[in-house]
Design a protein around this motif. Structure first.
Motif, mmCIF file in Angstrom:
data_model
loop_
_atom_site.group_PDB
_atom_site.id
_atom_site.type_symbol
_atom_site.label_atom_id
_atom_site.label_comp_id
_atom_site.label_asym_id
_atom_site.label_seq_id
_atom_site.Cartn_x
_atom_site.Cartn_y
_atom_site.Cartn_z
ATOM 1 N N PHE A 1 0.800 -1.231 0.000
ATOM 2 C CA PHE A 1 0.000 0.000 0.000
ATOM 3 C C PHE A 1 0.829 1.275 0.000
ATOM 4 O O PHE A 1 0.438 2.269 -0.594
ATOM 5 C CB PHE A 1 -0.964 -0.008 1.186
ATOM 6 C CG PHE A 1 -1.959 -1.121 1.135
ATOM 7 C CD1 PHE A 1 -3.083 -1.020 0.340
ATOM 8 C CD2 PHE A 1 -1.772 -2.278 1.861
ATOM 9 C CE1 PHE A 1 -4.015 -2.049 0.263
ATOM 10 C CE2 PHE A 1 -2.686 -3.312 1.806
ATOM 11 C CZ PHE A 1 -3.811 -3.205 1.005
ATOM 12 N N MET B 1 -9.572 -3.110 1.285
ATOM 13 C CA MET B 1 -9.005 -2.591 2.539
ATOM 14 C C MET B 1 -8.750 -1.091 2.500
ATOM 15 O O MET B 1 -8.108 -0.594 1.578
ATOM 16 C CB MET B 1 -7.686 -3.300 2.857
ATOM 17 C CG MET B 1 -7.855 -4.746 3.238
ATOM 18 S SD MET B 1 -6.269 -5.557 3.587
ATOM 19 C CE MET B 1 -5.764 -4.666 5.053
ATOM 20 N N THR C 1 -6.673 1.873 4.160
ATOM 21 C CA THR C 1 -5.412 1.979 4.897
ATOM 22 C C THR C 1 -5.127 3.441 5.208
ATOM 23 O O THR C 1 -5.869 4.324 4.785
ATOM 24 C CB THR C 1 -4.236 1.416 4.074
ATOM 25 O OG1 THR C 1 -3.969 2.289 2.966
ATOM 26 C CG2 THR C 1 -4.525 0.006 3.572
ATOM 27 N N ARG C 2 -4.029 3.679 5.882
ATOM 28 C CA ARG C 2 -3.665 5.070 6.164
ATOM 29 C C ARG C 2 -3.205 5.804 4.907
ATOM 30 O O ARG C 2 -3.114 7.021 4.868
ATOM 31 C CB ARG C 2 -2.581 5.136 7.242
ATOM 32 C CG ARG C 2 -1.254 4.558 6.835
ATOM 33 C CD ARG C 2 -0.299 4.551 8.032
ATOM 34 N NE ARG C 2 0.929 3.881 7.704
ATOM 35 C CZ ARG C 2 2.110 4.471 7.684
ATOM 36 N NH1 ARG C 2 2.216 5.754 7.988
ATOM 37 N NH2 ARG C 2 3.176 3.780 7.383
#
Length: 72
Positions: free
Chosen positions: A18, A49, A51-52
């Protein structure tokens, strides 16, 4: 500057590093400008998903916009 990629068909598969997605996004415009036909492919993780770095929705929207077609 990239050479002529007219007629080249390139699959862009994103699988889950990511933190590197932005680096991939950054090179896609040059590939398209050089004439490549890009097909985005998302792994199950990338497709679902948040994510940050990105939400799953933002990844899909970005890759589809940059590639000019729906992700597989």
């Amino acid at each position: 500057m990239m050479g002529n990629l007219s007629g080249a068909r390139i699959a862009i598969a994103l699988s889950g590093s990511f933190c590197m997605l932005q680096a991939v996004f950054d090179v896609l415009p040059a590939l398209r400008e050089a004439g490549a036909e890009l097909t985005p492919i998302l792994s199950g993780s990338v497709a679902t998903m948040d994510t940050r770095f990105f939400t799953a929705r933002k990844v899909r929207e970005t890759i589809e916009d940059l590639c000019g077609r729906a992700a597989l």
